[in-house]
Motif scaffolding. Structure first.
Motif, PDB file in Angstrom:
ATOM      1  N   TYR A 159       0.829  -1.209   0.000  1.00 23.77           N
ATOM      2  CA  TYR A 159       0.000   0.000   0.000  1.00 23.77           C
ATOM      3  C   TYR A 159       0.865   1.261   0.000  1.00 23.77           C
ATOM      4  O   TYR A 159       0.611   2.207  -0.754  1.00 23.77           O
ATOM      5  CB  TYR A 159      -0.932  -0.004   1.209  1.00 23.77           C
ATOM      6  CG  TYR A 159      -1.889   1.166   1.223  1.00 23.77           C
ATOM      7  CD1 TYR A 159      -2.997   1.186   0.379  1.00 23.77           C
ATOM      8  CD2 TYR A 159      -1.668   2.253   2.051  1.00 23.77           C
ATOM      9  CE1 TYR A 159      -3.877   2.267   0.378  1.00 23.77           C
ATOM     10  CE2 TYR A 159      -2.548   3.340   2.057  1.00 23.77           C
ATOM     11  CZ  TYR A 159      -3.642   3.338   1.221  1.00 23.77           C
ATOM     12  OH  TYR A 159      -4.496   4.408   1.214  1.00 23.77           O
ATOM     13  N   ILE A 160       1.906   1.269   0.836  1.00 23.82           N
ATOM     14  CA  ILE A 160       2.802   2.437   0.895  1.00 23.82           C
ATOM     15  C   ILE A 160       3.502   2.647  -0.436  1.00 23.82           C
ATOM     16  O   ILE A 160       3.616   3.772  -0.925  1.00 23.82           O
ATOM     17  CB  ILE A 160       3.834   2.268   2.031  1.00 23.82           C
ATOM     18  CG1 ILE A 160       3.147   2.386   3.395  1.00 23.82           C
ATOM     19  CG2 ILE A 160       4.950   3.310   1.929  1.00 23.82           C
ATOM     20  CD1 ILE A 160       4.039   2.080   4.577  1.00 23.82           C
ATOM     21  N   LEU A 161       3.971   1.557  -1.060  1.00 23.22           N
ATOM     22  CA  LEU A 161       4.673   1.663  -2.347  1.00 23.22           C
ATOM     23  C   LEU A 161       3.741   2.193  -3.428  1.00 23.22           C
ATOM     24  O   LEU A 161       4.162   2.968  -4.299  1.00 23.22           O
ATOM     25  CB  LEU A 161       5.231   0.294  -2.763  1.00 23.22           C
ATOM     26  CG  LEU A 161       6.345  -0.263  -1.879  1.00 23.22           C
ATOM     27  CD1 LEU A 161       6.705  -1.674  -2.317  1.00 23.22           C
ATOM     28  CD2 LEU A 161       7.578   0.640  -1.916  1.00 23.22           C
ATOM     29  N   ASN A 162       2.490   1.783  -3.382  1.00 26.19           N
ATOM     30  CA  ASN A 162       1.507   2.286  -4.335  1.00 26.19           C
ATOM     31  C   ASN A 162       1.300   3.789  -4.152  1.00 26.19           C
ATOM     32  O   ASN A 162       1.196   4.540  -5.120  1.00 26.19           O
ATOM     33  CB  ASN A 162       0.181   1.548  -4.156  1.00 26.19           C
ATOM     34  CG  ASN A 162      -0.860   1.965  -5.176  1.00 26.19           C
ATOM     35  OD1 ASN A 162      -0.639   1.880  -6.377  1.00 26.19           O
ATOM     36  ND2 ASN A 162      -1.988   2.449  -4.703  1.00 26.19           N
ATOM     37  N   GLN A 163       1.276   4.238  -2.877  1.00 27.45           N
ATOM     38  CA  GLN A 163       1.130   5.666  -2.590  1.00 27.45           C
ATOM     39  C   GLN A 163       2.379   6.446  -2.986  1.00 27.45           C
ATOM     40  O   GLN A 163       2.308   7.608  -3.388  1.00 27.45           O
ATOM     41  CB  GLN A 163       0.863   5.865  -1.088  1.00 27.45           C
ATOM     42  CG  GLN A 163      -0.444   5.277  -0.593  1.00 27.45           C
ATOM     43  CD  GLN A 163      -1.657   5.939  -1.215  1.00 27.45           C
ATOM     44  OE1 GLN A 163      -1.821   7.145  -1.164  1.00 27.45           O
ATOM     45  NE2 GLN A 163      -2.504   5.135  -1.833  1.00 27.45           N
ATOM     46  N   ALA A 164       3.547   5.806  -2.845  1.00 27.19           N
ATOM     47  CA  ALA A 164       4.826   6.487  -3.089  1.00 27.19           C
ATOM     48  C   ALA A 164       5.214   6.517  -4.565  1.00 27.19           C
ATOM     49  O   ALA A 164       6.124   7.256  -4.955  1.00 27.19           O
ATOM     50  CB  ALA A 164       5.940   5.809  -2.286  1.00 27.19           C
ATOM     51  N   ALA A 165       4.543   5.729  -5.405  1.00 25.26           N
ATOM     52  CA  ALA A 165       4.880   5.685  -6.831  1.00 25.26           C
ATOM     53  C   ALA A 165       4.670   7.053  -7.475  1.00 25.26           C
ATOM     54  O   ALA A 165       3.742   7.779  -7.126  1.00 25.26           O
ATOM     55  CB  ALA A 165       4.025   4.637  -7.533  1.00 25.26           C
ATOM     56  N   THR A 166       5.560   7.403  -8.409  1.00 24.75           N
ATOM     57  CA  THR A 166       5.437   8.668  -9.138  1.00 24.75           C
ATOM     58  C   THR A 166       4.962   8.375 -10.555  1.00 24.75           C
ATOM     59  O   THR A 166       4.754   7.218 -10.930  1.00 24.75           O
ATOM     60  CB  THR A 166       6.792   9.395  -9.188  1.00 24.75           C
ATOM     61  OG1 THR A 166       7.702   8.632  -9.999  1.00 24.75           O
ATOM     62  CG2 THR A 166       7.379   9.556  -7.794  1.00 24.75           C
ATOM     63  N   GLU A 167       4.824   9.421 -11.337  1.00 25.27           N
ATOM     64  CA  GLU A 167       4.388   9.215 -12.721  1.00 25.27           C
ATOM     65  C   GLU A 167       5.435   8.447 -13.518  1.00 25.27           C
ATOM     66  O   GLU A 167       5.117   7.718 -14.445  1.00 25.27           O
ATOM     67  CB  GLU A 167       4.117  10.573 -13.381  1.00 25.27           C
ATOM     68  CG  GLU A 167       3.416  10.434 -14.724  1.00 25.27           C
ATOM     69  CD  GLU A 167       2.963  11.753 -15.294  1.00 25.27           C
ATOM     70  OE1 GLU A 167       3.440  12.115 -16.378  1.00 25.27           O
ATOM     71  OE2 GLU A 167       2.147  12.429 -14.655  1.00 25.27           O
ATOM     72  N   GLN A 168       6.713   8.594 -13.137  1.00 21.57           N
ATOM     73  CA  GLN A 168       7.795   7.963 -13.877  1.00 21.57           C
ATOM     74  C   GLN A 168       8.271   6.649 -13.265  1.00 21.57           C
ATOM     75  O   GLN A 168       8.840   5.816 -13.956  1.00 21.57           O
ATOM     76  CB  GLN A 168       9.002   8.927 -13.951  1.00 21.57           C
ATOM     77  CG  GLN A 168       8.804  10.101 -14.876  1.00 21.57           C
ATOM     78  CD  GLN A 168       8.940   9.731 -16.340  1.00 21.57           C
ATOM     79  OE1 GLN A 168       9.620   8.790 -16.691  1.00 21.57           O
ATOM     80  NE2 GLN A 168       8.271  10.480 -17.209  1.00 21.57           N
ATOM     81  N   VAL A 169       8.081   6.468 -11.966  1.00 19.94           N
ATOM     82  CA  VAL A 169       8.673   5.320 -11.272  1.00 19.94           C
ATOM     83  C   VAL A 169       7.621   4.575 -10.451  1.00 19.94           C
ATOM     84  O   VAL A 169       6.825   5.187  -9.744  1.00 19.94           O
ATOM     85  CB  VAL A 169       9.811   5.777 -10.320  1.00 19.94           C
ATOM     86  CG1 VAL A 169      10.455   4.584  -9.638  1.00 19.94           C
ATOM     87  CG2 VAL A 169      10.858   6.582 -11.078  1.00 19.94           C
ATOM     88  N   ILE A 170       7.638   3.235 -10.578  1.00 19.35           N
ATOM     89  CA  ILE A 170       6.847   2.394  -9.680  1.00 19.35           C
ATOM     90  C   ILE A 170       7.806   1.430  -8.988  1.00 19.35           C
ATOM     91  O   ILE A 170       8.895   1.159  -9.485  1.00 19.35           O
ATOM     92  CB  ILE A 170       5.733   1.624 -10.422  1.00 19.35           C
ATOM     93  CG1 ILE A 170       6.309   0.745 -11.552  1.00 19.35           C
ATOM     94  CG2 ILE A 170       4.680   2.549 -10.945  1.00 19.35           C
ATOM     95  CD1 ILE A 170       5.261  -0.120 -12.228  1.00 19.35           C
ATOM     96  N   PHE A 171       7.376   0.927  -7.831  1.00 17.46           N
ATOM     97  CA  PHE A 171       8.272   0.102  -7.018  1.00 17.46           C
ATOM     98  C   PHE A 171       7.707  -1.304  -6.876  1.00 17.46           C
ATOM     99  O   PHE A 171       6.580  -1.473  -6.399  1.00 17.46           O
ATOM    100  CB  PHE A 171       8.457   0.729  -5.630  1.00 17.46           C
ATOM    101  CG  PHE A 171       8.938   2.150  -5.685  1.00 17.46           C
ATOM    102  CD1 PHE A 171      10.237   2.449  -6.037  1.00 17.46           C
ATOM    103  CD2 PHE A 171       8.074   3.199  -5.407  1.00 17.46           C
ATOM    104  CE1 PHE A 171      10.679   3.764  -6.097  1.00 17.46           C
ATOM    105  CE2 PHE A 171       8.492   4.514  -5.459  1.00 17.46           C
ATOM    106  CZ  PHE A 171       9.811   4.794  -5.811  1.00 17.46           C
ATOM    107  N   PRO A 172       8.481  -2.327  -7.269  1.00 17.52           N
ATOM    108  CA  PRO A 172       8.010  -3.705  -7.095  1.00 17.52           C
ATOM    109  C   PRO A 172       8.084  -4.097  -5.619  1.00 17.52           C
ATOM    110  O   PRO A 172       9.056  -3.778  -4.934  1.00 17.52           O
ATOM    111  CB  PRO A 172       9.008  -4.522  -7.934  1.00 17.52           C
ATOM    112  CG  PRO A 172      10.263  -3.700  -7.934  1.00 17.52           C
ATOM    113  CD  PRO A 172       9.821  -2.259  -7.874  1.00 17.52           C
ATOM    114  N   LEU A 173       7.069  -4.789  -5.126  1.00 18.71           N
ATOM    115  CA  LEU A 173       7.070  -5.228  -3.726  1.00 18.71           C
ATOM    116  C   LEU A 173       8.204  -6.227  -3.519  1.00 18.71           C
ATOM    117  O   LEU A 173       8.195  -7.331  -4.072  1.00 18.71           O
ATOM    118  CB  LEU A 173       5.731  -5.867  -3.366  1.00 18.71           C
ATOM    119  CG  LEU A 173       5.615  -6.494  -1.962  1.00 18.71           C
ATOM    120  CD1 LEU A 173       5.874  -5.432  -0.899  1.00 18.71           C
ATOM    121  CD2 LEU A 173       4.260  -7.126  -1.769  1.00 18.71           C
TER     122      LEU A 173
END
Length: 841
Positions: free
Chosen positions: A785-799
């Motif tokens: 959930y935190i990673l989904n909130q922290a994702a930007t338009e350019q970067v996403i974070f794999p769990l």
């Protein structure tokens, strides 16, 4: 002091551990809640103060032919604009021959003021102020000479270093931008007196608006206002580029015409010399027509090196602050609520006694309210002050190694107020609910102990072969667990919450690091991208590559950027990759799908932003090209940037043109920084290459992002560990105090001290194991959930949570349980059995 108040103080003295535990739990919850919540605003406020104090430009315009007085006059027509012009160019300089962003220093300039770290500003024509990085990374000292190459076209080649500085234009010390000279990466900025630069006009126009000075530079309000100002500025300069090009061209042609007249006269005297001069004039004319084409580059603060990345980093911390501390605080509040509830329930006989003596409900209740308010307020105020004043400063200290910031840490009153309200709900709220419930009963009922819960068969008893093989003590432990379900669930929640918080701390750091590692290993399997010039001679580049010891192979692709639209949504700067050979491309980019079969493949984040799936249509508009419609055949995973992959067939069909390569993807062996720089220099100097970028540099940036979070994560883990320990200790104390008669009974019956301890601890071990397992699941959900909130338009974070996170969380919980066991064991050795059994007879 009346008897009720005296009794309250006596209760606090008798149960100092419980009172302190309530304060500690509230303190930790508020500390992490307020502290992390304050970190994001402190980062933004610090940057805003820095750029406001140094008057960072809101808009910058660069021109290939410079700006004259008329250009400044046009810019000043934008309402509220303060306009300054600056001489600027890129040059090669220093012992390491690095690319330098060189500015002409003007002491009358008000915008983009330098932040001096040592030395002073230039006073004489032979003096230079260098980037602070020149001192820290290249070893330059005050008084030394800094030399430029002859291509720099300056009044002199060597300058005396008189100062080292930071600049609000380069807010990220790790990034200075890119250029078309050297290895393509700017390493330093520098300032020399503007008269030392052989430029007839300024090349940069700076615009600053006082009305925007107090606005948050990352806010929507600021960005919208700047966008409007930029629109007005572009309107003023609408036809200016063509006009200036014509004027400069006319002036140049006039000079060439005069020279042509001289050549014509020379033909009659010396035909061969005239022919040579004629050839020079033709070349000069061609060069003039190329050089006098005016183009503008429009920039806002977001276009400055590292500026938007800082904003994203600040947003990322704010996103973490919206989830992690809230969950942390809820765990703390829940345990506090339970503790206060149990405390009041234990005082039934006292409440009954005071009620029998004629005290009113309010008189009896208010002392418990004062107790709850005292513990809640002490914990909340201490936690708010410590959290607000320490965590933001720790975060700023971490960023200081990357950024030149003036620290600003203000009290976050709204957050503090929310924390105090929730603290009082957890303490006073619990007291109000339980006391009102207790005071309904009569004095006689209150002075008697509560009837014990009746035992019921548990599920395990129904499994006869297993139940019959359990020892007597084990059977008692399992029955007690299910008999007191609220105690069981609270312990599991406490341990699961602590495990989840520790796991989340590791998960945030691991996942941010994984975005770069997975992008540039699992998806992109190349080490460098070489952008070629138009009509480049690939054989020359190939010769340079073949001579390089680290070079292995390459594949050619067409690389361009485009704007994608679908469902009224839009994504800019999407990279379009079209390989010359699909079979070779597979070795460099792993799409997880067959590009030949699915000839239009879109990256996952881009698809999410456009709200499209496989089978949907998107519109693609390349720079300077017309809009073309594509049908997305497949979606591929991607973590950094936006990508659209086309097969050669799809490219030719939709763009209606032959595919021509303009980019090389390189396979290289492991290189040092100097080897990367050397290869990039050689390729650039060949004249066939526009620039070379390395995946290692991107990985370093992601690694820096992850490293900057390490101490923050350690703080999370430390505080989560302390909270877990206090929770476990507190719940065990409650368990023991509730069952003091039961424990005294089995001790009187002849149980040894170790057996009495295990009577309690056996339950703790079972609940700890269950809590840890539940915590694994909650930790993964919370991290996701935190990673989904922290994702930007350019970067996403794999769990991603590495095994070290699970091991650390598990070991800490086991250690905490063991410590609580020892403390409980010591406490149980000194039980007053007679006193406990005599009470409430």
């Amino acid at each position: 002091m009346n008897p009720l108040t005296r009794n309250m103080w006596r209760d606090i003295r008798k149960s100092k551990g419980r009172f302190i535990a309530i304060i500690l739990i509230i303190l930790l919850g508020v500390l992490i809640f307020v502290g992390v919540k304050a970190a994001g605003p402190s980062l933004n406020d610090s940057l805003n103060k820095t750029v406001a104090d140094k008057n960072l430009s809101d808009i910058q315009v660069m021109s290939t032919t410079g700006f004259d007085k008329k250009d400044l006059k046009l810019a000043r027509k934008v309402p509220g604009a303060q306009v300054e012009s600056t001489k600027f160019k890129y040059a090669i300089g220093g012992k390491s021959k690095v690319a330098v962003a060189l500015y002409g220093y003007d002491k009358s300039a008000k915008q983009n003021q330098l932040i001096m770290r040592s030395g002073r500003l230039p006073k004489n024509k032979n003096e230079i102020v260098l980037d602070k990085n020149a001192k820290s990374e290249y070893g330059y000292k005050l008084g030394q000479q800094f030399k430029f190459g002859s291509d720099a076209d300056l009044k002199q080649k060597s300058y005396k270093i008189v100062g080292f500085a930071d600049s609000p234009q380069y807010i990220d010390n790790q990034s200075r931008g890119s250029t078309n000279i050297g290895d393509g990466q700017v390493q330093l900025f520098a300032y020399i007196p503007k008269q030392q630069m052989n430029l007839s006009t300024a090349t940069v126009l700076n615009l600053h608006f006082n009305s925007l000075k107090d606005k948050n530079t990352f806010s929507k309000s600021y960005k919208d206002t700047v966008a409007k100002k930029m629109k007005l500025l572009k309107k003023q300069f609408k036809n200016r580029a063509d006009q200036r090009s014509k004027n400069l061209s006319a002036d140049g042609l006039k000079t060439l015409k005069q020279q042509q007249t001289l050549v014509d006269q020379m033909k009659q005297v010396d035909p061969s010399a005239a022919a040579r001069q004629q050839a020079r004039l033709v070349a000069a004319k061609a060069k003039l027509m190329h050089q006098t084409k005016t183009t503008y580059t429009w920039q806002t603060r977001d276009d400055l090196a590292g500026f938007s990345a800082y904003g994203e980093s600040s947003d990322r911390i704010a996103a973490i602050a919206n989830v992690f501390p809230v969950f942390f605080f809820l765990i703390a509040a829940l345990i506090t609520f339970t503790t206060i509830t149990r405390m009041v329930e234990e005082a039934r006989s006292e409440i009954g006694t005071f009620k029998a003596l004629g005290y009113t409900k309010w008189e009896i209740a208010k002392n418990y309210y004062y107790y709850a308010i005292s513990a809640g307020m002490i914990g909340a105020i201490l936690g708010a002050i410590i959290g607000n004043e320490t965590l933001p400063r720790i975060v700023l200290a971490l960023y200081k190694q990357y950024l030149p910031l003036d620290w600003v840490v203000t009290l976050q009153w709204q957050t503090i107020l929310i924390a105090i309200v929730f603290s009082l709900i957890a303490t006073l709220g619990a007291a109000i609910i339980v006391i009102r419930k207790e005071l309904v009963e009569g004095p006689a009922a209150l002075m008697l102990p509560k009837a014990p819960k009746s035992a019921k068969k548990i599920l395990l008893e129904r499994i006869k072969p297993l139940w019959n093989h359990l020892s007597f003590n084990s059977k008692v432990s399992y029955r007690n667990l299910f008999r007191f379900k609220s105690r069981m669930f609270m312990t599991i929640i406490g341990i699961a919450g602590g495990t989840a918080l520790i796991l989340t701390g590791f998960g945030i750091q691991n996942s941010i690091a994984a975005s770069g590692n997975q992008q540039y290993s699992d998806i992109f399997d190349y080490q460098a991208i070489v952008k070629m010039n138009d009509q480049a001679d690939y054989s020359k580049v190939d010769k340079i590559l073949q001579k390089n010891d680290q070079y292995q192979s390459n594949t050619a692709i067409n690389s361009t950027t485009a704007k994608l639209t679908a469902n009224k949504d839009q994504v800019n700067d999407v990279n379009i990759y079209t390989p010359k050979s699909i079979s070779e491309f597979k070795k460099y980019v792993h799409l997880g799908t067959n590009l030949k079969k699915n000839d239009v493949v879109l990256s996952k984040k881009t698809a999410q932003l456009l709200n499209v799936k496989a089978g949907d249509k998107i519109s693609v508009k390349r720079t300077g090209g017309k809009k073309v419609s594509f049908k997305v055949k497949a979606i591929t995973r991607n973590y950094i940037g936006h990508f659209l992959y086309l097969s050669p067939k799809a490219y030719q069909k939709h763009f209606n043109e032959e595919l021509s390569a303009n980019t090389l993807l390189l396979h290289l062996q492991k290189q040092t920084k100097s080897q990367r720089k050397s290869l990039a220099n050689k390729l650039l100097n060949s004249g066939e290459v526009m620039g070379t970028s390395y995946t290692k540099d991107v990985l370093n940036t992601v690694s820096k992002m992850s490293s900057s979070l390490k101490p923050i994560v350690l703080i999370f883990i430390l505080l989560s560990g302390i909270l877990s320990f206090v929770v476990l200790y507190n719940l065990t104390n409650i368990n023991v105090s509730e069952r003091i008669r039961e424990l005294s009974t089995i001790k009187v019956l002849g149980f040894y001290n170790n057996e009495v301890t295990m009577y309690i601890v056996r339950e703790n071990i079972i609940l700890t194991i269950v809590g840890i397992i539940v915590g694994y699941g909650v930790g993964n959900l919370l991290t996701a959930y935190i990673l989904n909130q922290a994702a930007t338009e350019q970067v996403i974070f794999p769990l991603t949570i590495n095994w070290t996170g699970y091991v650390t969380a598990t070991c800490l919980m086991i250690v905490f349980t063991a410590i609580v066991m020892l403390v409980t064991h010591k406490k149980l050795q000194h039980i007053d059995m007679i006193g406990a059994l005599k009470s409430n007879e």
